[in-house]
Write a protein that holds these residues in place. Structure first.
Motif, mmCIF file in Angstrom:
data_model
loop_
_atom_site.group_PDB
_atom_site.id
_atom_site.type_symbol
_atom_site.label_atom_id
_atom_site.label_comp_id
_atom_site.label_asym_id
_atom_site.label_seq_id
_atom_site.Cartn_x
_atom_site.Cartn_y
_atom_site.Cartn_z
ATOM 1 N N ARG A 93 1.815 -17.254 5.231
ATOM 2 C CA ARG A 93 1.168 -16.105 5.884
ATOM 3 C C ARG A 93 1.312 -14.846 5.031
ATOM 4 O O ARG A 93 0.360 -14.069 4.903
ATOM 5 N N ILE A 94 2.492 -14.633 4.471
ATOM 6 C CA ILE A 94 2.710 -13.461 3.618
ATOM 7 C C ILE A 94 1.771 -13.509 2.420
ATOM 8 O O ILE A 94 1.120 -12.519 2.085
ATOM 9 N N MET A 95 1.703 -14.654 1.765
ATOM 10 C CA MET A 95 0.879 -14.780 0.569
ATOM 11 C C MET A 95 -0.609 -14.660 0.912
ATOM 12 O O MET A 95 -1.363 -14.045 0.174
ATOM 13 N N THR A 96 -1.026 -15.226 2.027
ATOM 14 C CA THR A 96 -2.414 -15.129 2.447
ATOM 15 C C THR A 96 -2.774 -13.675 2.737
ATOM 16 O O THR A 96 -3.820 -13.187 2.313
ATOM 17 N N HIS A 97 -1.887 -12.981 3.435
ATOM 18 C CA HIS A 97 -2.122 -11.567 3.754
ATOM 19 C C HIS A 97 -2.185 -10.743 2.468
ATOM 20 O O HIS A 97 -3.049 -9.881 2.319
#
Length: 96
Positions: free
Chosen positions: A84-88
């Motif tokens: 989620r962090i990387m996607t965001h």
């Protein structure tokens, strides 16, 4: 074996676990990229349930199945969080 020898073996295993956890996280990130491209959700409860069932089936002990599931829940939670962090982060960079 002495306590010191046993602790050295634990330290060696901890190093292996660290490498394995990071390798697993890297693979999860690759899967996250594919999911994003295909518009799939990060969370896949069916896959997670299959992992837990497989790990319980392969568990030789002495850890109980519940402990194995809790450990894998934590590993998967952290992988999902990282996805989620990387996607965001990727989405923020695309907007710039």
């Amino acid at each position: 074996m002495t306590i010191d020898e046993l602790r050295q073996e634990i330290d060696r295993l901890d190093g292996e676990l660290l490498r394995i956890f990071n390798r697993r996280a890297g693979l999860a990130l690759e899967i996250g990229k594919i999911k994003k491209e295909r518009g799939l959700p990060v969370y896949d409860p069916t896959r997670e349930k299959a992992i837990f069932e497989r790990m319980k089936g392969e568990n030789p002990g002495p850890l109980e199945d519940g402990a194995i599931v809790r450990l894998f829940e934590r590993v998967i939670d952290e992988s999902r969080r990282l996805e989620r962090i990387m996607t965001h982060r990727d989405e923020s960079q695309e907007k710039e």
